[in-house]
Scaffold this motif. Sequence first.
Motif, short mmCIF file in Angstrom:
data_model
loop_
_atom_site.label_atom_id
_atom_site.label_comp_id
_atom_site.label_asym_id
_atom_site.label_seq_id
_atom_site.Cartn_x
_atom_site.Cartn_y
_atom_site.Cartn_z
N VAL A 256 43.46 34.35 46.74
CA VAL A 256 42.58 33.23 46.41
C VAL A 256 41.13 33.71 46.36
O VAL A 256 40.78 34.73 46.95
CB VAL A 256 42.72 32.09 47.43
CG1 VAL A 256 44.14 31.57 47.48
CG2 VAL A 256 42.26 32.52 48.82
N ARG A 257 40.31 32.94 45.66
CA ARG A 257 38.87 33.23 45.63
C ARG A 257 38.05 32.03 46.10
O ARG A 257 36.82 32.05 46.05
CB ARG A 257 38.45 33.63 44.21
CG ARG A 257 39.06 34.97 43.79
CD ARG A 257 38.76 35.27 42.34
NE ARG A 257 37.34 35.28 42.06
CZ ARG A 257 36.83 35.23 40.82
NH1 ARG A 257 37.62 35.13 39.78
NH2 ARG A 257 35.52 35.27 40.64
N LEU A 258 38.74 31.00 46.55
CA LEU A 258 38.10 29.84 47.16
C LEU A 258 38.84 29.53 48.45
O LEU A 258 40.08 29.43 48.45
CB LEU A 258 38.15 28.62 46.23
CG LEU A 258 37.80 27.26 46.86
CD1 LEU A 258 36.33 27.23 47.28
CD2 LEU A 258 38.09 26.12 45.88
N VAL A 259 38.11 29.37 49.55
CA VAL A 259 38.75 29.03 50.82
C VAL A 259 37.92 27.95 51.50
O VAL A 259 36.69 27.96 51.45
CB VAL A 259 38.91 30.27 51.72
CG1 VAL A 259 37.55 30.81 52.18
CG2 VAL A 259 39.78 29.96 52.93
N VAL A 260 38.60 26.98 52.11
CA VAL A 260 37.96 25.85 52.77
C VAL A 260 38.07 26.06 54.27
O VAL A 260 39.17 26.28 54.80
CB VAL A 260 38.65 24.53 52.38
CG1 VAL A 260 37.83 23.34 52.89
CG2 VAL A 260 38.83 24.45 50.87
N THR A 261 36.95 25.97 54.97
CA THR A 261 36.95 26.29 56.40
C THR A 261 36.15 25.25 57.19
O THR A 261 35.30 24.54 56.64
CB THR A 261 36.31 27.67 56.67
OG1 THR A 261 34.93 27.64 56.27
CG2 THR A 261 37.03 28.76 55.89
N VAL B 187 35.56 39.84 46.77
CA VAL B 187 36.41 39.27 45.71
C VAL B 187 35.63 38.35 44.78
O VAL B 187 36.23 37.69 43.93
CB VAL B 187 37.61 38.49 46.32
CG1 VAL B 187 38.43 39.38 47.23
CG2 VAL B 187 37.14 37.24 47.06
N ASP B 188 34.30 38.32 44.93
CA ASP B 188 33.46 37.41 44.16
C ASP B 188 33.94 35.97 44.39
O ASP B 188 34.13 35.19 43.46
CB ASP B 188 33.50 37.75 42.66
CG ASP B 188 32.43 36.99 41.86
OD1 ASP B 188 31.42 36.59 42.48
OD2 ASP B 188 32.65 36.77 40.65
N GLY B 189 34.13 35.64 45.67
CA GLY B 189 34.70 34.35 46.04
C GLY B 189 33.69 33.41 46.64
O GLY B 189 32.48 33.69 46.70
N PRO C 158 23.79 31.99 51.71
CA PRO C 158 23.81 30.75 50.91
C PRO C 158 24.41 30.91 49.52
O PRO C 158 24.75 29.91 48.89
CB PRO C 158 22.32 30.38 50.82
CG PRO C 158 21.65 31.11 51.93
CD PRO C 158 22.42 32.38 52.10
N GLU C 159 24.56 32.16 49.04
CA GLU C 159 25.14 32.35 47.71
C GLU C 159 26.65 32.51 47.74
O GLU C 159 27.28 32.52 46.69
CB GLU C 159 24.49 33.58 47.04
CG GLU C 159 23.05 33.35 46.62
CD GLU C 159 22.90 32.14 45.68
OE1 GLU C 159 23.61 32.08 44.66
OE2 GLU C 159 22.09 31.26 45.99
N ARG C 160 27.22 32.61 48.93
CA ARG C 160 28.67 32.72 49.04
C ARG C 160 29.29 31.56 49.81
O ARG C 160 30.51 31.52 49.96
CB ARG C 160 29.05 34.06 49.71
CG ARG C 160 28.82 35.26 48.85
CD ARG C 160 29.70 35.19 47.62
NE ARG C 160 29.32 36.19 46.62
CZ ARG C 160 29.77 36.20 45.37
NH1 ARG C 160 30.59 35.24 44.96
NH2 ARG C 160 29.38 37.12 44.53
N LEU D 66 34.70 37.00 57.14
CA LEU D 66 34.93 35.99 56.11
C LEU D 66 33.92 36.15 54.98
O LEU D 66 34.27 36.07 53.79
CB LEU D 66 34.84 34.60 56.73
CG LEU D 66 35.16 33.40 55.84
CD1 LEU D 66 36.56 33.52 55.24
CD2 LEU D 66 35.03 32.10 56.63
N LEU D 67 32.67 36.40 55.32
CA LEU D 67 31.66 36.61 54.29
C LEU D 67 31.91 37.93 53.55
O LEU D 67 31.67 38.01 52.33
CB LEU D 67 30.26 36.61 54.91
CG LEU D 67 29.82 35.25 55.51
CD1 LEU D 67 28.48 35.39 56.20
CD2 LEU D 67 29.75 34.19 54.41
N GLY D 68 32.39 38.94 54.26
CA GLY D 68 32.75 40.20 53.61
C GLY D 68 33.84 40.00 52.57
O GLY D 68 33.81 40.57 51.48
N TRP D 69 34.82 39.16 52.91
CA TRP D 69 35.88 38.84 51.93
C TRP D 69 35.29 38.18 50.70
O TRP D 69 35.63 38.55 49.57
CB TRP D 69 36.91 37.91 52.58
CG TRP D 69 37.77 37.22 51.56
CD1 TRP D 69 38.89 37.71 50.96
CD2 TRP D 69 37.54 35.92 50.99
NE1 TRP D 69 39.38 36.80 50.06
CE2 TRP D 69 38.57 35.68 50.06
CE3 TRP D 69 36.56 34.93 51.20
CZ2 TRP D 69 38.64 34.51 49.32
CZ3 TRP D 69 36.64 33.76 50.45
CH2 TRP D 69 37.67 33.55 49.53
#
Length: 485
Positions: free
Chosen positions: A255-260, A287-289, A315-317, A280-283
């Motif tokens: 996935v490239r979108l995750v809800v937390t 993956v440009d997620g 703020p950009e991820r 999590l931010l590294g992921w």
Amino acid sequence: MTPSTGPGGPPGGAPGSAAGSAAWELLLPAASAPARARGRALQEALRDAVRSGRLPPGTRLPSSRNLAADLKVSRGLVTEAYEQLTAEGYLRSGRGAGTWVGDAVRAARPRVRDLAPRSPADRVDFVPGTPDLSLFPRSAWAAAQRGVLTELPHESLGYPDPRGLPRLRTALAELLARRRGVVADPERIMVVSGVAQATSLLAGVLHARGTRTAGVEDPGSPQHHALYAAAGLDTVALPLDDEGLATGPLYASGVRLVVTTPAHQFPTGIAYSARRRAELLGWARSVDGLVLEDDYDGDFRYDRAPVGALQGLDPERVAYTGSVSKSLAPGLRLGWLLVPDWLADAVVERKRTTDLGHPALDQALFARFVERGDYDRQLRACQRAYRERRDALVAALAEHFPGARVTGIAAGLHAIATLPGRHGPEESFLARVREAGVAVRSLAAYGHGGSAGTRAAQEVRLVLGYAHLSPGRIRAGVARMARAV
């Protein structure tokens, strides 16, 4: 004079039904209305009688002369009413055949249902998700409303900026930066109708860009599947460990979108560790997620300062969303969404085409409420009340369920109670307390992937919401559970 029934019956047919006679009684108040309003009142009363079914299709109406005589009004008023309702389709008439109730009309529903969730008054409801609505600051809110109505320029009542009023976006930027450590540019804040709309807007934009799946925490919010399905996205359940979302399964999911919910994971109550936040931010970068951070109750931390928002680190991820549903009331339908710059224009345009913007009066009211410090005072009052209720829950569990472990209590509006195995199996426990009039959900009910983690076979794990219950009600509910098992 009463109407007669029988579609196609001759003029002057059989006497009308009891329903028809009763319907004419509805016209009597119209006849006593003020002279200028009498014609309109007669039309409305006759229209309502047809809509409600008191005058069923095929009912023959009295002649205008006879009805005018019965009601003691001019014949012209009755003739005008008949002509108007015939033009609208409520009545039909033919030369020399009289006037009849038309066949196109169907009786209106006899009642209006209320589908809002309610718990019977005799039940103790520990289901989480609702604040104490009696804490809503009615006086301060009313004062803010009076102030806004006095000072709001006329042009502010036009269609608003789809992002929200600049005044409110500025107030929110200051509030979120100060209280939650968010990097809050007013140009990238959008006022929305709660977190549900924020989620739908973002999911819709990402779907248009090719995203087809979203990762969700497991266990997590039961609403996620339906929200993302409405936007055309499937959901992938991603397990947790003691530090937060497990990154191994996250990478493997594709996935490239995750809800937390990193500040206070729903429903387990854990706060993501600093290491897991960084991972999590590294992921997301690799993956440009994108991470959607749902900060649903971040302001409510009781034993130390709240954990800052993940969005402040990148703020950009990270897209960030929250609302007043827990701090004021969910019925206000008022929240916010901060999006990365590369998504901002597309999300704003989707908001514009969805509803042309959030209600301007509500926005101005909440802006004033924040600016004058009323919102901070409300948060402090809620924190005091909810800390007392948390403590009451912990004490009641210790008294009635010795050996129970209570976790997730450092923040939020609910706790996880793990009861000793002697109270299991879980399905039997839930059935017994339900029969005793206690509404409660297990942690397993929030699992998306068929599991909410490993546990002993007889172990009972409950998610107990306490914010909406008084301390006395909490104690009584826990005692009732104990008696039931």
